[in-house]
Design a protein around this motif. Structure first.
Motif, PDB file in Angstrom:
ATOM      1  N   ARG A 208      29.059 -38.209  34.277  1.00 27.51           N
ATOM      2  CA  ARG A 208      28.060 -37.649  35.182  1.00 27.51           C
ATOM      3  C   ARG A 208      28.445 -36.222  35.556  1.00 27.51           C
ATOM      4  O   ARG A 208      29.599 -35.812  35.400  1.00 27.51           O
ATOM      5  CB  ARG A 208      27.950 -38.506  36.441  1.00 27.51           C
ATOM      6  CG  ARG A 208      27.306 -39.872  36.215  1.00 27.51           C
ATOM      7  CD  ARG A 208      27.351 -40.729  37.466  1.00 27.51           C
ATOM      8  NE  ARG A 208      28.714 -41.172  37.773  1.00 27.51           N
ATOM      9  CZ  ARG A 208      29.038 -41.855  38.873  1.00 27.51           C
ATOM     10  NH1 ARG A 208      28.101 -42.143  39.776  1.00 27.51           N
ATOM     11  NH2 ARG A 208      30.287 -42.233  39.075  1.00 27.51           N
ATOM     12  N   THR A 209      27.506 -35.478  36.059  1.00 24.02           N
ATOM     13  CA  THR A 209      27.803 -34.109  36.459  1.00 24.02           C
ATOM     14  C   THR A 209      28.673 -34.113  37.715  1.00 24.02           C
ATOM     15  O   THR A 209      28.746 -35.109  38.450  1.00 24.02           O
ATOM     16  CB  THR A 209      26.514 -33.327  36.748  1.00 24.02           C
ATOM     17  OG1 THR A 209      25.882 -33.884  37.923  1.00 24.02           O
ATOM     18  CG2 THR A 209      25.564 -33.371  35.558  1.00 24.02           C
ATOM     19  N   ASP A 210      29.319 -32.969  37.970  1.00 26.15           N
ATOM     20  CA  ASP A 210      30.133 -32.838  39.180  1.00 26.15           C
ATOM     21  C   ASP A 210      29.286 -33.068  40.423  1.00 26.15           C
ATOM     22  O   ASP A 210      29.741 -33.690  41.390  1.00 26.15           O
ATOM     23  CB  ASP A 210      30.771 -31.452  39.228  1.00 26.15           C
ATOM     24  CG  ASP A 210      31.761 -31.230  38.089  1.00 26.15           C
ATOM     25  OD1 ASP A 210      32.512 -32.172  37.765  1.00 26.15           O
ATOM     26  OD2 ASP A 210      31.783 -30.123  37.523  1.00 26.15           O
ATOM     27  N   ALA A 211      28.058 -32.580  40.389  1.00 24.07           N
ATOM     28  CA  ALA A 211      27.171 -32.738  41.544  1.00 24.07           C
ATOM     29  C   ALA A 211      26.817 -34.206  41.776  1.00 24.07           C
ATOM     30  O   ALA A 211      26.771 -34.673  42.922  1.00 24.07           O
ATOM     31  CB  ALA A 211      25.900 -31.910  41.340  1.00 24.07           C
ATOM     32  N   GLN A 212      26.574 -34.941  40.695  1.00 23.54           N
ATOM     33  CA  GLN A 212      26.241 -36.362  40.840  1.00 23.54           C
ATOM     34  C   GLN A 212      27.412 -37.149  41.422  1.00 23.54           C
ATOM     35  O   GLN A 212      27.235 -38.001  42.296  1.00 23.54           O
ATOM     36  CB  GLN A 212      25.832 -36.936  39.481  1.00 23.54           C
ATOM     37  CG  GLN A 212      24.473 -36.470  38.990  1.00 23.54           C
ATOM     38  CD  GLN A 212      24.196 -36.901  37.556  1.00 23.54           C
ATOM     39  OE1 GLN A 212      25.108 -36.955  36.721  1.00 23.54           O
ATOM     40  NE2 GLN A 212      22.926 -37.210  37.250  1.00 23.54           N
ATOM     41  N   LEU A 213      28.599 -36.857  40.949  1.00 25.77           N
ATOM     42  CA  LEU A 213      29.790 -37.527  41.476  1.00 25.77           C
ATOM     43  C   LEU A 213      29.972 -37.217  42.956  1.00 25.77           C
ATOM     44  O   LEU A 213      30.275 -38.098  43.768  1.00 25.77           O
ATOM     45  CB  LEU A 213      31.029 -37.091  40.693  1.00 25.77           C
ATOM     46  CG  LEU A 213      31.177 -37.618  39.266  1.00 25.77           C
ATOM     47  CD1 LEU A 213      32.294 -36.883  38.535  1.00 25.77           C
ATOM     48  CD2 LEU A 213      31.466 -39.107  39.285  1.00 25.77           C
ATOM     49  N   LEU A 214      29.784 -35.977  43.291  1.00 24.99           N
ATOM     50  CA  LEU A 214      29.964 -35.545  44.676  1.00 24.99           C
ATOM     51  C   LEU A 214      28.925 -36.173  45.591  1.00 24.99           C
ATOM     52  O   LEU A 214      29.246 -36.654  46.692  1.00 24.99           O
ATOM     53  CB  LEU A 214      29.881 -34.016  44.744  1.00 24.99           C
ATOM     54  CG  LEU A 214      30.338 -33.352  46.036  1.00 24.99           C
ATOM     55  CD1 LEU A 214      31.809 -33.638  46.293  1.00 24.99           C
ATOM     56  CD2 LEU A 214      30.108 -31.845  45.966  1.00 24.99           C
ATOM     57  N   ASN A 215      27.695 -36.198  45.147  1.00 20.92           N
ATOM     58  CA  ASN A 215      26.621 -36.771  45.973  1.00 20.92           C
ATOM     59  C   ASN A 215      26.847 -38.252  46.230  1.00 20.92           C
ATOM     60  O   ASN A 215      26.614 -38.742  47.348  1.00 20.92           O
ATOM     61  CB  ASN A 215      25.261 -36.552  45.288  1.00 20.92           C
ATOM     62  CG  ASN A 215      24.827 -35.106  45.324  1.00 20.92           C
ATOM     63  OD1 ASN A 215      25.275 -34.339  46.174  1.00 20.92           O
ATOM     64  ND2 ASN A 215      23.959 -34.710  44.389  1.00 20.92           N
ATOM     65  N   GLU A 216      27.291 -38.978  45.204  1.00 23.08           N
ATOM     66  CA  GLU A 216      27.579 -40.392  45.394  1.00 23.08           C
ATOM     67  C   GLU A 216      28.677 -40.589  46.443  1.00 23.08           C
ATOM     68  O   GLU A 216      28.590 -41.464  47.316  1.00 23.08           O
ATOM     69  CB  GLU A 216      28.012 -41.022  44.075  1.00 23.08           C
ATOM     70  CG  GLU A 216      28.356 -42.508  44.206  1.00 23.08           C
ATOM     71  CD  GLU A 216      29.010 -43.077  42.965  1.00 23.08           C
ATOM     72  OE1 GLU A 216      28.601 -44.162  42.518  1.00 23.08           O
ATOM     73  OE2 GLU A 216      29.951 -42.435  42.439  1.00 23.08           O
ATOM     74  N   ALA A 217      29.704 -39.759  46.364  1.00 22.96           N
ATOM     75  CA  ALA A 217      30.816 -39.878  47.304  1.00 22.96           C
ATOM     76  C   ALA A 217      30.368 -39.598  48.726  1.00 22.96           C
ATOM     77  O   ALA A 217      30.762 -40.301  49.670  1.00 22.96           O
ATOM     78  CB  ALA A 217      31.936 -38.918  46.899  1.00 22.96           C
ATOM     79  N   VAL A 218      29.547 -38.592  48.910  1.00 28.93           N
ATOM     80  CA  VAL A 218      29.085 -38.234  50.256  1.00 28.93           C
ATOM     81  C   VAL A 218      28.212 -39.351  50.832  1.00 28.93           C
ATOM     82  O   VAL A 218      28.310 -39.682  52.030  1.00 28.93           O
ATOM     83  CB  VAL A 218      28.327 -36.894  50.221  1.00 28.93           C
ATOM     84  CG1 VAL A 218      27.619 -36.633  51.555  1.00 28.93           C
ATOM     85  CG2 VAL A 218      29.283 -35.749  49.897  1.00 28.93           C
ATOM     86  N   LYS A 219      27.350 -39.949  50.010  1.00 31.60           N
ATOM     87  CA  LYS A 219      26.512 -41.051  50.489  1.00 31.60           C
ATOM     88  C   LYS A 219      27.371 -42.218  50.976  1.00 31.60           C
ATOM     89  O   LYS A 219      27.105 -42.799  52.030  1.00 31.60           O
ATOM     90  CB  LYS A 219      25.580 -41.523  49.360  1.00 31.60           C
ATOM     91  CG  LYS A 219      24.442 -40.578  49.063  1.00 31.60           C
ATOM     92  CD  LYS A 219      23.572 -41.118  47.934  1.00 31.60           C
ATOM     93  CE  LYS A 219      22.435 -40.148  47.607  1.00 31.60           C
ATOM     94  NZ  LYS A 219      21.598 -40.653  46.472  1.00 31.60           N
ATOM     95  N   ILE A 220      28.395 -42.542  50.211  1.00 27.68           N
ATOM     96  CA  ILE A 220      29.290 -43.637  50.605  1.00 27.68           C
ATOM     97  C   ILE A 220      30.073 -43.257  51.862  1.00 27.68           C
ATOM     98  O   ILE A 220      30.253 -44.065  52.775  1.00 27.68           O
ATOM     99  CB  ILE A 220      30.226 -43.991  49.434  1.00 27.68           C
ATOM    100  CG1 ILE A 220      29.442 -44.744  48.367  1.00 27.68           C
ATOM    101  CG2 ILE A 220      31.428 -44.811  49.901  1.00 27.68           C
ATOM    102  CD1 ILE A 220      30.233 -45.059  47.127  1.00 27.68           C
ATOM    103  N   ALA A 221      30.516 -42.011  51.914  1.00 37.72           N
ATOM    104  CA  ALA A 221      31.275 -41.552  53.081  1.00 37.72           C
ATOM    105  C   ALA A 221      30.451 -41.663  54.351  1.00 37.72           C
ATOM    106  O   ALA A 221      30.961 -42.039  55.414  1.00 37.72           O
ATOM    107  CB  ALA A 221      31.734 -40.119  52.859  1.00 37.72           C
ATOM    108  N   ASN A 222      29.186 -41.345  54.253  1.00 35.71           N
ATOM    109  CA  ASN A 222      28.316 -41.387  55.437  1.00 35.71           C
ATOM    110  C   ASN A 222      28.102 -42.809  55.957  1.00 35.71           C
ATOM    111  O   ASN A 222      27.694 -42.996  57.107  1.00 35.71           O
ATOM    112  CB  ASN A 222      26.969 -40.733  55.116  1.00 35.71           C
ATOM    113  CG  ASN A 222      27.044 -39.216  55.161  1.00 35.71           C
ATOM    114  OD1 ASN A 222      27.717 -38.651  56.015  1.00 35.71           O
ATOM    115  ND2 ASN A 222      26.351 -38.562  54.230  1.00 35.71           N
ATOM    116  N   LYS A 223      28.360 -43.801  55.136  1.00 33.33           N
ATOM    117  CA  LYS A 223      28.202 -45.195  55.549  1.00 33.33           C
ATOM    118  C   LYS A 223      29.482 -45.761  56.175  1.00 33.33           C
ATOM    119  O   LYS A 223      29.509 -46.921  56.564  1.00 33.33           O
ATOM    120  CB  LYS A 223      27.819 -46.061  54.349  1.00 33.33           C
ATOM    121  CG  LYS A 223      26.487 -45.699  53.707  1.00 33.33           C
ATOM    122  CD  LYS A 223      26.247 -46.557  52.465  1.00 33.33           C
ATOM    123  CE  LYS A 223      24.953 -46.168  51.764  1.00 33.33           C
ATOM    124  NZ  LYS A 223      24.749 -46.971  50.520  1.00 33.33           N
ATOM    125  N   SER A 224      30.538 -44.947  56.243  1.00 33.99           N
ATOM    126  CA  SER A 224      31.848 -45.463  56.638  1.00 33.99           C
ATOM    127  C   SER A 224      32.219 -45.037  58.055  1.00 33.99           C
ATOM    128  O   SER A 224      31.603 -44.147  58.649  1.00 33.99           O
ATOM    129  CB  SER A 224      32.916 -44.950  55.671  1.00 33.99           C
ATOM    130  OG  SER A 224      33.096 -43.550  55.836  1.00 33.99           O
TER     131      SER A 224
END
Length: 768
Positions: free
Chosen positions: A486-502
């Motif tokens: 996946r692109t760097d942006a896709q990886l980053l966006n997934e991480a931020v979404k998960i982070a926001n749920k924590s």
């Protein structure tokens, strides 16, 4: 006539076997009880067989250089091999040993070696991490466990401990040593030798140790591996040689010559180093082995062709040639041309044969090949539990604002980062016997330790590097971190979404295992940029972030220190990594590790170390402030980011009532210095109490302070303990301009505290 020759040969061989089997084995570095047997065997050997004992080829399973050995089995049968390395398993080694003792003419057993650096299959933290435990008993036991496992799997010789002092984190092999300090490094060297060799090498659960790399290998110019080393004799004797000498004094059986040159002569062929210093002054009587292709590499240093450098190495004091084949293939010609003597060859062969007698290999060539031991003693539950403990003891808490740590065993944790779920990088560099896939990654460790009330979310967040070519270079030897397509942006966006749920974010970032280690020098000491970008995005969520830093060297993490609330330096923790990290994160273990290598502000400060000298224009008491015409930088302060000896705890410790029982010390007395240490926090914990001494006036300039004692003590919350050290004349000695080991009369400051920056001090006078 043929019958007569046969009878003489038979009688000689019978006498050899008789002598080979009837002497009780002794430990290393004693007067040689095997001399008569060795001399008898030497008298039976042809020149080819003698040179064969000096030959150490690789089995070819693992290589660290450009050469590969061939026709090994044939050479063994012809008596042209003295030992093998990089072959493992009791079954394989038994089969190879069988060739030596059943098919070769004189049936001389082989010695089998491996780089057992920080554990065998049960893998402990990298040595730099282990040293951060400041626990000598624990470190000795890691070597004992490694010896138990490796010897059960056929190995009888380890190329460890590596005791090179290093003050330059650009050098990748800083990960394999014990840091920047000669005093601490010496104590660890002794502990490792004791752990490997025990008190009787003839026992089948010990390993012949090899101190390396002799000498000064940890101080290459520009921090570039294998590069030139050049320093004064005063610095050499006071700051770099002590750990090697400590290992020799502890009875180490073998010494490995370094790749670098000393005073313009490569260490492998340096007679002053290997004979005058090591043997004549220090009394070493084991054998010296070259490093991988060390003799051949003398050619590229520019000191001769293969025949010339081989002769030089032998005459200098190198006894066993690793991989180059120079001894095997050129020394007979040099002997015929009177460039070397038979006595020089015999002296080298005798040392190697003696080691084999000490190991009990003549008595039982298969003593390390018990298949039941291999099944029952390698990677046991007991050893793994100890590795988990050792890993937790080695971790260093670098920052913990607002008591983010320990984590609660409730709520939601986001575990993010390219090192969060990667088993094969957990053991770090030089973990050649580790079954990498069996190591426990952080994700698994958190899941097992957290309990039922914690929800753990996971995302990779980024690749380990933006640059694919660089990523390939730092994930070698099966330690790949699969690149997400996946692109760097896709990886980053997934991480931020998960982070926001924590509720809290654990960021598993830093170096991959092979970004440090041999031939892994770097000029950028920061976390890879793609991971820095990931961390920045995680911090922007506003959630508390804990950085779990994986590294084999001190890194320049100024931005992370400024912005991240909590930082736990996990190093590379070994096969039980995930469990040990989780133990510390959740507070089941209170971190007690202390840095043994200074963390710089940036690469421009390197080399940087605590026990430096003052200049004629020191910056004085205005630490952190620029002063014109003083010895400082324009753009950054002189002080490091984290000093030697630094490490936090979940509790707090205070120091009071520093006392001396006398203000005067004489040559035949000692002073007791004591301090009260109190646990003033809310957790039980361990503290490394450190004592430093400063020689205020010397005949040569002296360091601003030097570590001279340390004790790791446990204090329950609210508890006070009085910690006492003894100071004697020996603690004040150093090598003067004439390289005399002396203690000079005068005033001395003694400091005791939590790290090398402590200002709690008192003064005494040494009266000669």
């Amino acid at each position: 006539m043929k019958q007569f020759k046969f009878n003489v040969l038979f009688l000689s061989f019978f006498l050899f076997l008789f002598f080979a089997c009837n002497v009780k084995e002794k430990s290393v570095n004693t007067k040689n009880p095997f001399k008569h047997k060795v001399d008898s065997l030497l008298s039976l050997m042809t020149i080819e067989e003698k040179l064969g004992q000096l030959n150490l080829p690789s089995s070819g399973d693992i290589t660290t250089g450009s050469s590969k050995s061939s026709n090994v089995a044939k050479n063994i049968e012809e008596g042209k091999v003295g030992g093998l390395f990089n072959i493992k398993s009791a079954e394989k080694i038994r089969e190879v040993q069988r060739i030596a003792v059943e098919k070769s003419r004189l049936k001389i057993p082989l010695i089998f070696a491996m780089d057992v650096i920080h554990g065998y299959q049960t893998t402990f933290p990298i040595p730099l991490g282990l040293s951060s435990s400041w626990d000598l008993d624990l470190i000795e036991k890691t070597a004992r466990v490694a010896a138990q496992e490796a010897s059960a799997d056929g190995i009888s010789w380890t190329f460890s401990p590596m005791v090179d002092i290093s003050r330059d984190p650009r050098w990748g092999r800083v990960s394999e040593g014990s840091g920047e300090d000669a005093f601490l490094g010496s104590r660890i060297a002794e502990a490792m030798v004791r752990g490997y060799q025990g008190d009787d090498l003839s026992k089948n659960n010990t390993l012949l140790a090899c101190v390396k790399h002799f000498a000064l290998y940890g101080a290459p110019e520009a921090g570039r591996d294998y590069n030139t080393v050049d320093m004064s004799r005063v610095r050499m004797y006071n700051e770099y040689l002590p750990p090697y000498k400590a290992a020799v004094d502890a009875g180490v059986g073998t010494v490995m010559a370094a790749f670098n040159e000393i005073d313009g002569i490569p260490a492998t062929g340096n007679k002053w180093l290997l004979t005058e210093l090591l043997r004549e002054k220090w009394g070493f009587n084991g054998f010296v082995v070259t490093d991988y292709t060390g003799i051949e590499e003398m050619i590229y240093h520019g000191v001769g062709n293969m025949q010339e450098v081989s002769a030089q190495a032998l005459k200098a004091g190198s006894e066993m040639d690793m991989v180059s084949g120079g001894f095997l293939n050129t020394l007979k010609k040099s002997l015929d041309e009177n460039k070397i003597s038979m006595s020089e060859i015999d002296n080298a062969v005798a040392k190697i044969l003696t080691a084999k007698y000490q190991l009990g290999l003549f008595e039982d060539p298969y003593r390390y090949c018990d298949l039941d031991r291999a099944k029952n003693e390698v990677y046991t539950t007991e050893n793994r539990n100890f590795a988990r403990k050792a890993s937790a003891e080695s971790m260093v808490l670098l920052k913990n604002d607002n008591n983010v740590l320990p984590l609660k065993k409730s709520g939601t944790i986001a575990l993010i980062g390219p090192l969060a779920n990667n088993a094969v990088n957990m053991a770090g560099t030089w973990s050649v016997a580790t079954v990498q896939k069996n190591s426990i990654p952080l994700l698994e460790g958190l899941q097992k330790v957290a309990g039922k009330n914690v929800k753990i979310l996971h995302a990779k967040g980024s690749n380990v590097e933006y640059d694919l070519d660089l990523e390939k270079r730092i994930t070698m030897f099966g330690k790949t971190i699969p690149r997400d397509q996946r692109t760097d942006a896709q990886l980053l966006n997934e991480a931020v979404k998960i982070a926001n749920k924590s509720d809290v974010i654990v960021a598993a970032l830093g170096e991959s295992a092979e970004r440090s280690g041999e031939s892994s020098s770097i000029t950028n000491l920061q976390i890879p940029q793609v991971q820095k970008d990931l961390l920045t995005a995680l911090l922007k969520t506003g959630k508390p972030v804990v950085l779990v830093l994986f590294t084999g060297r001190p890194l320049a993490i100024v931005e992370e220190d400024k912005n991240v609330p909590a930082i736990l330096n996990a190093w590379f923790p070994g096969s039980e990594a995930g469990l040990a990290i989780a133990d510390v994160l959740f507070g089941d273990v209170n971190p007690s590790g202390k840095l043994t290598a200074t963390f710089p502000m940036n690469v421009g400060q390197v080399p940087i170390f605590y026990n430096h000298k003052n200049t004629g224009r020191p910056i004085g008491n205005k630490q952190g402030k620029f002063e014109k015409f003083k010895s400082n930088y324009l753009d950054v302060r002189n002080e490091p980011l984290y000093p030697f000896g630094y490490g936090l705890s979940y509790t707090n410790f205070t120091y009071n009532n520093l006392k001396l029982n006398s203000k005067d010390l004489s040559a035949n007395s000692e002073i007791k210095v004591s301090v009260e240490v109190t646990n003033t926090g809310n957790f039980d914990g361990k503290e490394v109490v450190q004592m430093y001494i400063r020689d205020i006036v010397g005949s040569v300039t002296r360091p601003v302070k030097e570590l001279k004692g340390f004790k790791k003590v446990f204090l329950a919350k609210g508890e006070t303990k009085t910690v006492t050290f003894k100071i004697s004349q020996e603690d004040l000695k150093f090598y003067n301009y004439d390289l005399e080991f002396v203690a000079e009369p005068g005033e001395f400051d003694v400091f005791i505290g939590t790290d090398s920056t402590t200002e709690l001090k008192t003064t005494f006078t040494y009266l000669n």
